[in-house]
Design a protein around this motif. Sequence first.
Motif, PDB file in Angstrom:
ATOM      1  N   ALA A   1       1.489  19.797  10.411  1.00 25.26           N
ATOM      2  CA  ALA A   1       2.854  20.319  10.363  1.00 25.26           C
ATOM      3  C   ALA A   1       2.908  21.692   9.699  1.00 25.26           C
ATOM      4  CB  ALA A   1       3.753  19.337   9.615  1.00 25.26           C
ATOM      5  N   GLY A   2       1.767  22.138   9.169  1.00 24.32           N
ATOM      6  CA  GLY A   2       1.731  23.430   8.505  1.00 24.32           C
ATOM      7  C   GLY A   2       2.550  23.463   7.221  1.00 24.32           C
ATOM      8  N   ILE A   3       2.505  22.380   6.467  1.00 26.05           N
ATOM      9  CA  ILE A   3       3.272  22.324   5.217  1.00 26.05           C
ATOM     10  C   ILE A   3       2.343  22.059   4.045  1.00 26.05           C
ATOM     11  CG2 ILE A   3       5.437  21.557   6.261  1.00 26.05           C
ATOM     12  CD1 ILE A   3       4.663  18.688   5.517  1.00 26.05           C
ATOM     13  N   LYS A   4       2.897  22.171   2.817  1.00 26.42           N
ATOM     14  CA  LYS A   4       2.109  21.892   1.622  1.00 26.42           C
ATOM     15  C   LYS A   4       2.907  20.938   0.743  1.00 26.42           C
ATOM     16  CE  LYS A   4      -0.616  24.342  -1.892  1.00 26.42           C
ATOM     17  NZ  LYS A   4      -0.232  23.511  -3.038  1.00 26.42           N
ATOM     18  N   THR A   5       2.312  19.772   0.430  1.00 23.63           N
ATOM     19  CA  THR A   5       2.967  18.801  -0.446  1.00 23.63           C
ATOM     20  C   THR A   5       1.975  18.401  -1.534  1.00 23.63           C
ATOM     21  OG1 THR A   5       2.212  16.980   0.951  1.00 23.63           O
ATOM     22  CG2 THR A   5       4.412  17.847   1.406  1.00 23.63           C
ATOM     23  N   THR A   6       2.468  17.719  -2.581  1.00 25.31           N
ATOM     24  CA  THR A   6       1.588  17.302  -3.682  1.00 25.31           C
ATOM     25  C   THR A   6       1.391  15.792  -3.645  1.00 25.31           C
ATOM     26  OG1 THR A   6       2.402  19.111  -5.035  1.00 25.31           O
ATOM     27  CG2 THR A   6       1.240  17.334  -6.175  1.00 25.31           C
ATOM     28  N   TYR A   7       0.127  15.380  -3.510  1.00 19.95           N
ATOM     29  CA  TYR A   7      -0.205  13.952  -3.458  1.00 19.95           C
ATOM     30  C   TYR A   7      -0.509  13.454  -4.867  1.00 19.95           C
ATOM     31  CZ  TYR A   7      -2.634   9.673  -2.061  1.00 19.95           C
ATOM     32  OH  TYR A   7      -3.014   8.363  -1.908  1.00 19.95           O
ATOM     33  N   ILE A   8       0.147  12.381  -5.275  1.00 16.51           N
ATOM     34  CA  ILE A   8      -0.108  11.778  -6.597  1.00 16.51           C
ATOM     35  C   ILE A   8      -0.779  10.427  -6.364  1.00 16.51           C
ATOM     36  CG2 ILE A   8       0.881  11.188  -8.837  1.00 16.51           C
ATOM     37  CD1 ILE A   8       1.798  13.932  -8.089  1.00 16.51           C
ATOM     38  N   PRO A   9      -2.078  10.307  -6.678  1.00 12.49           N
ATOM     39  CA  PRO A   9      -2.751   9.023  -6.436  1.00 12.49           C
ATOM     40  C   PRO A   9      -2.349   7.964  -7.461  1.00 12.49           C
ATOM     41  CG  PRO A   9      -4.312  10.766  -7.060  1.00 12.49           C
ATOM     42  CD  PRO A   9      -2.938  11.304  -7.274  1.00 12.49           C
ATOM     43  N   PHE A  10      -2.067   6.756  -7.003  1.00 20.38           N
ATOM     44  CA  PHE A  10      -1.780   5.628  -7.888  1.00 20.38           C
ATOM     45  C   PHE A  10      -2.826   4.540  -7.648  1.00 20.38           C
ATOM     46  CE2 PHE A  10       2.146   7.856  -8.200  1.00 20.38           C
ATOM     47  CZ  PHE A  10       2.672   7.503  -9.424  1.00 20.38           C
ATOM     48  N   GLY A  11      -2.899   3.601  -8.571  1.00 20.62           N
ATOM     49  CA  GLY A  11      -3.916   2.552  -8.479  1.00 20.62           C
ATOM     50  C   GLY A  11      -3.479   1.427  -7.560  1.00 20.62           C
ATOM     51  N   GLY A  12      -3.357   1.709  -6.280  1.00 20.82           N
ATOM     52  CA  GLY A  12      -3.000   0.660  -5.341  1.00 20.82           C
ATOM     53  C   GLY A  12      -1.572   0.794  -4.843  1.00 20.82           C
ATOM     54  N   THR A  13      -1.230  -0.066  -3.877  1.00 24.27           N
ATOM     55  CA  THR A  13       0.082   0.000  -3.245  1.00 24.27           C
ATOM     56  C   THR A  13       1.204  -0.350  -4.220  1.00 24.27           C
ATOM     57  OG1 THR A  13      -1.056  -0.772  -1.276  1.00 24.27           O
ATOM     58  CG2 THR A  13       1.311  -0.738  -1.184  1.00 24.27           C
ATOM     59  N   GLY A  14       0.976  -1.330  -5.092  1.00 25.32           N
ATOM     60  CA  GLY A  14       2.021  -1.771  -6.025  1.00 25.32           C
ATOM     61  C   GLY A  14       2.563  -0.641  -6.880  1.00 25.32           C
ATOM     62  N   PRO A  15       1.698   0.016  -7.696  1.00 20.03           N
ATOM     63  CA  PRO A  15       2.176   1.124  -8.527  1.00 20.03           C
ATOM     64  C   PRO A  15       2.748   2.283  -7.699  1.00 20.03           C
ATOM     65  CG  PRO A  15       0.000   0.429  -9.230  1.00 20.03           C
ATOM     66  CD  PRO A  15       0.306  -0.323  -7.969  1.00 20.03           C
ATOM     67  N   SER A  16       2.176   2.502  -6.521  1.00 20.72           N
ATOM     68  CA  SER A  16       2.677   3.573  -5.664  1.00 20.72           C
ATOM     69  C   SER A  16       4.114   3.270  -5.220  1.00 20.72           C
ATOM     70  CB  SER A  16       1.747   3.718  -4.456  1.00 20.72           C
ATOM     71  OG  SER A  16       2.334   4.506  -3.466  1.00 20.72           O
ATOM     72  N   ASN A  17       4.381   2.006  -4.895  1.00 22.96           N
ATOM     73  CA  ASN A  17       5.739   1.606  -4.510  1.00 22.96           C
ATOM     74  C   ASN A  17       6.712   1.741  -5.671  1.00 22.96           C
ATOM     75  OD1 ASN A  17       4.593   0.905  -2.137  1.00 22.96           O
ATOM     76  ND2 ASN A  17       4.721  -1.305  -2.437  1.00 22.96           N
ATOM     77  N   THR A  18       6.254   1.320  -6.879  1.00 22.41           N
ATOM     78  CA  THR A  18       7.113   1.420  -8.048  1.00 22.41           C
ATOM     79  C   THR A  18       7.542   2.861  -8.261  1.00 22.41           C
ATOM     80  OG1 THR A  18       5.673  -0.261  -8.974  1.00 22.41           O
ATOM     81  CG2 THR A  18       7.333   0.645 -10.432  1.00 22.41           C
ATOM     82  N   ALA A  19       6.590   3.786  -8.119  1.00 20.32           N
ATOM     83  CA  ALA A  19       6.896   5.199  -8.321  1.00 20.32           C
ATOM     84  C   ALA A  19       7.917   5.676  -7.293  1.00 20.32           C
ATOM     85  CB  ALA A  19       5.621   6.032  -8.223  1.00 20.32           C
ATOM     86  N   LEU A  20       7.826   5.161  -6.082  1.00 15.10           N
ATOM     87  CA  LEU A  20       8.773   5.560  -5.032  1.00 15.10           C
ATOM     88  C   LEU A  20      10.163   5.008  -5.346  1.00 15.10           C
ATOM     89  CD1 LEU A  20       9.292   6.786  -2.178  1.00 15.10           C
ATOM     90  CD2 LEU A  20       8.845   4.511  -1.274  1.00 15.10           C
ATOM     91  N   LEU A  21      10.237   3.707  -5.640  1.00 11.39           N
ATOM     92  CA  LEU A  21      11.542   3.082  -5.899  1.00 11.39           C
ATOM     93  C   LEU A  21      12.185   3.661  -7.152  1.00 11.39           C
ATOM     94  CD1 LEU A  21      10.959  -0.713  -5.159  1.00 11.39           C
ATOM     95  CD2 LEU A  21      12.024   1.001  -3.717  1.00 11.39           C
ATOM     96  N   GLY A  22      11.369   4.051  -8.127  1.00 11.94           N
ATOM     97  CA  GLY A  22      11.883   4.600  -9.377  1.00 11.94           C
ATOM     98  C   GLY A  22      12.154   6.090  -9.290  1.00 11.94           C
ATOM     99  N   ARG A  23      12.037   6.674  -8.122  1.00  8.87           N
ATOM    100  CA  ARG A  23      12.286   8.108  -7.910  1.00  8.87           C
ATOM    101  C   ARG A  23      11.377   8.975  -8.787  1.00  8.87           C
ATOM    102  NH1 ARG A  23      14.925   4.866  -5.686  1.00  8.87           N
ATOM    103  NH2 ARG A  23      17.124   4.922  -5.087  1.00  8.87           N
ATOM    104  N   GLN A  24      10.206   8.465  -9.121  1.00  9.81           N
ATOM    105  CA  GLN A  24       9.253   9.293  -9.866  1.00  9.81           C
ATOM    106  C   GLN A  24       8.662  10.339  -8.920  1.00  9.81           C
ATOM    107  OE1 GLN A  24       9.264   8.559 -12.991  1.00  9.81           O
ATOM    108  NE2 GLN A  24      10.085   6.488 -12.939  1.00  9.81           N
ATOM    109  N   VAL A  25       8.664  10.037  -7.639  1.00 12.60           N
ATOM    110  CA  VAL A  25       8.153  10.951  -6.613  1.00 12.60           C
ATOM    111  C   VAL A  25       9.229  11.096  -5.530  1.00 12.60           C
ATOM    112  CG1 VAL A  25       5.693  10.490  -6.928  1.00 12.60           C
ATOM    113  CG2 VAL A  25       7.040   8.981  -5.481  1.00 12.60           C
TER     114      VAL A  25
END
Lengths: 518, 319
Positions: free
Chosen positions: B174-198
């Motif tokens: 898409a020719g864009i630049k975003t920042t990837y934040i790695p989390f320890g698995g799907t669970g913590p990654s989901n929490t960060a999404l639901l909590g608007r941390q990302v």
Amino acid sequence: MRWSTALFWKRLIMFGIDFLLDALTPLNVLLALGGVIAGTVIGALPGLSATMAVAVLVPFTFVMSPATALISLGAIYTGAIYGGAYSAILLNTPGTPSSIATTFDGYPMAKQGRGDLALTLACLASVFGGLVGAICLLMLSPPLATIALKFGPVEYFWLAILGLTLIAALSEGSLVKGLIGGGLGLLLSMVGIAEVGGDIRYVGEFQPLLGGIDVVGALIGIYCIPVIIGLVANPDPHLKSASTGNGFRLAEAVGALMRSKVNLVRSSLIGTVVGILPGAGGSIASLVAYSEARRVSPRQDNFGNGEPDGIIATESANNATVGGGFIPTLVLGIPGTPPDAIMLGALLVQGIRTGPTLFSEQSSIVYTFIWGLIIATLLMLPVGLVIGRYAFRFIVGVPKALLVPSVAFLTILGSFAIHNNPHEVQQMVVLGIIAWGLARAGFTPSPIVLGLILGAIAERGFVQGFLIGRARGNIAQEFFGRPIALGIIAFIILGLLYPLISARRARKAHTTDTDRRP
Amino acid sequence: MEKRHAWKVVLAALAVSSTMAATAAGYPDKTINYIIPFGPGGESDISARFQETTFKKLTGQSLAIQYKAGAGGAASWSQLNGMPADGYTVMGTNLPHIVMQPLEKNVGYKTDDIHTLYWFHFTPDALLVPADSPIMTLADYIAAARKSPGALTLSGSGTNSSNHIAQQRFDKMAGIKTTYIPFGGTGPSNTALLGRQVSASWGYTTVQVQLGKQVRCLAVAMEQRQKKLPDCPTFKEAGFDLVGGAYRGVAVPASTPAPVQARLADLLGQVNRDPAFIKIMEDNGFAMLDIGPAEMPKFMADVKSRYEAIAKEMGIRKR
């Protein structure tokens, strides 16, 4: 005050006398009892953790109805968290990571011949904490679940730092040695592949280290091996037998509990809230509760030397994480603790999807389960008291020639069972021998273990927070501009400065006293 | 003397034939150890549990699911070929893991060491935002990323995971630049999404099914839309050739006897075609796949060249 009590009963009725009756079927009660007994025994054996107890039980629950399956899993889980206290108190080796902090005061009490009292205190505190967590789950799940979401990487980072400040408090004798031990633990936490970034650290050419140092294996080695060597090297009996010998010492324990009501409630609430935070779990809950209990206690110096308040704090907190951990699991579909993750998977197999619609669409399962958890927690009282009485007598009475090989066997069994892998056994033995050497040089095990557990959490939170802050163009705002983070930072500062402040106050009081003298 | 010797030969022949019969025809006649190279509760665990139910229905034997987590799976995969090769030890295997890990570091095994018998499903990558996000569509997402390059933060599970690869590939497409934040698995990654941390998350279709209305799916990396998520378009519909995710299969130690391997592959294929199994998998957001021993060499050659190209693009090389 009266209206809130009325409201409480109203909600209680709303949330189901029906469901309570569903939970009270003979099968459910029997499974709750069996689960608590099995969990307590598994939890008491070093290395066999609550996560493992739940994982082992999962296949058997597929034939049960969802609510019954949840009740048995919840019962074995809460029993295992409690069972960890036995070996913590009687052998100075935490049965599960959740009971690390119980060793601080539990074992000194047992050494003084008050092991029976310590076990009864642990039982009562666990039941109380477990009930607080379960009642919060029953009454306040949806609002409390939002707390889980308020904690971002930065909050976890500061929470881990708060836990690390405990090192200062726990360093009996030498602060410098405590800090060195903590630093060693931090170094150990970095071994293996970095979770964020994927860098490989301190592995050399030794492939098995890629997976890092396993916390449970390290725990067994660092706590158990020095104990075993000490038992062999020292001709004295392991524990003093009970001075009074009336078994339960129930009245005395209830009295102690009544005297520290505030501690009991505060620790249970800390346990519930930390349980809600995904990834934190019982070990952090009990450490935070312990440090808070110690900070506000008038008998600060007695902590670490057999202070009943220490046991009350850790045991109520770690059992409160059980109910707390179910809150995000059931409400949001995000597991609060590792055993919750297993139960979530087990439910999916049953065709139950946890998450926002669970409470509205399948309320009968949820509320029957919560009542079942409350029943299981209550059953822990008789089970714990009876097992406690015999466990204490057994450990005191058993000859060392039998005790030492049994504990040694358990350490190997426990560390092997982590991943069914001899590598963890090797790691356990090596770390244990190092810990024994360090103990002889005056280094206590707890700062090392704290560094190992909290180091990983602190690092993860720091790197993630840093990346997010940089993307938003304001790193300082990310770390110091969030209200919960600021609150935790305040606790950190208070905890670090408190000894200085109280010392100055004592000095001042002393000088004014002398000034007033004629 | 001659007689006794002959008797021995007969006995030996009997012994040989009986073991051969036991390894092929009688298989499986006891519980099979099914090692999951991750912790419990994840997608690998859940799909293994679903398989277990069907497997038991077919054979009467259980799959004893065990967890051997460590180093993103490498701790187990590096030991696979040293395990008992009698067909009673099988192990979960994952793509892109078993291709990417040996490419970036020395993990104690090579991709070709892992003898995968069957690939049975995958969890397609999906781009998700919180339900109340102002980003409504994939076009909004691209526009937001163009407006302030690097400022959009995305949670995902781990470094160089399938999620991470999807983020890198899509940014490039898409020719864009975003920042990837790695989390320890799907669970913590989901929490960060639901909590608007990302701002958004590279997750899987299973995540969308699990989190329901709390999140909005912008696109899935599939050929066709997932049956359970009819409102979520594919990247292909928007003109991006992004298909991928985390693939799961079953592997055995390489020296496992060929007849046993064939029988096991056959059973795994039967499980995979069981209508009840397919339904529960799809209901939970998985996408089915059916790569057995016949298609395996071609499939593995394809994925290897594909991931190797991606690794080169991402600048991954052995350290």
